[in-house]
Write a protein that holds these residues in place. Structure first.
Motif, PDB file in Angstrom:
ATOM      1  N   CYS A  10       0.851  -1.187   0.000  1.00 32.31           N
ATOM      2  CA  CYS A  10       0.000   0.000   0.000  1.00 32.31           C
ATOM      3  C   CYS A  10       0.887   1.238   0.000  1.00 32.31           C
ATOM      4  O   CYS A  10       1.564   1.534   0.988  1.00 32.31           O
ATOM      5  CB  CYS A  10      -0.906  -0.019   1.215  1.00 32.31           C
ATOM      6  N   ALA A  12       1.390   5.383  -0.818  1.00 26.79           N
ATOM      7  CA  ALA A  12       0.776   6.696  -0.947  1.00 26.79           C
ATOM      8  C   ALA A  12       1.604   7.546  -1.906  1.00 26.79           C
ATOM      9  O   ALA A  12       2.831   7.553  -1.830  1.00 26.79           O
ATOM     10  CB  ALA A  12       0.688   7.369   0.422  1.00 26.79           C
ATOM     11  N   ASP A  41      -5.392   9.216   3.986  1.00 28.64           N
ATOM     12  CA  ASP A  41      -6.261   8.743   2.904  1.00 28.64           C
ATOM     13  C   ASP A  41      -5.961   7.293   2.535  1.00 28.64           C
ATOM     14  O   ASP A  41      -6.877   6.490   2.331  1.00 28.64           O
ATOM     15  CB  ASP A  41      -6.098   9.630   1.673  1.00 28.64           C
ATOM     16  N   THR A  42      -4.687   6.942   2.457  1.00 28.45           N
ATOM     17  CA  THR A  42      -4.308   5.571   2.119  1.00 28.45           C
ATOM     18  C   THR A  42      -4.703   4.617   3.231  1.00 28.45           C
ATOM     19  O   THR A  42      -5.155   3.493   2.969  1.00 28.45           O
ATOM     20  CB  THR A  42      -2.798   5.497   1.826  1.00 28.45           C
TER      21      THR A  42
END
Length: 105
Positions: A10, A12, A41-42
């Motif tokens: 994941c 960003a 947000d991530t």
């Protein structure tokens, strides 16, 4: 962790918040306010991913025991991107009972 069949990295991308073509090297101590925003947000997106996996009967584990300088070269991630976490996905080997809850006052 290493026995999980799937890893989701994941990442960003601060370029979604900073459009200027400036050199950036992000790490845990970077001062940009936008870094905090993209991590937030991530993280929200990651939690949705974890909840969807659970609904599908999969188990996940949020892994973040690394620094940017350690993880980026391994994954070939540029220095202007921020690795928020690795999520392992698979079927759990164990099904422990829920831990007891504290009594309400």
């Amino acid at each position: 962790m290493m026995s999980a069949p799937v890893f989701i990295v994941c990442v960003a991308d601060i370029r979604s918040r900073i459009k200027d073509d400036i050199d950036l090297s992000l790490n845990e101590n970077s001062p940009q306010q936008e870094l905090k925003q993209i991590i937030r947000d991530t993280s929200i997106a990651i939690e949705h991913l974890v909840l969807c996996a659970k609904k599908l009967g999969l188990s996940t584990c949020w892994v973040a025991w690394f620094t940017q300088e350690e993880i980026r070269p391994i994954l070939n991630i540029p220095c202007d991107k921020y690795v928020v976490s690795l999520i392992t996905v698979g079927y759990s080997d164990e099904s422990p009972k829920p831990r007891p809850r504290k009594k309400k006052f």
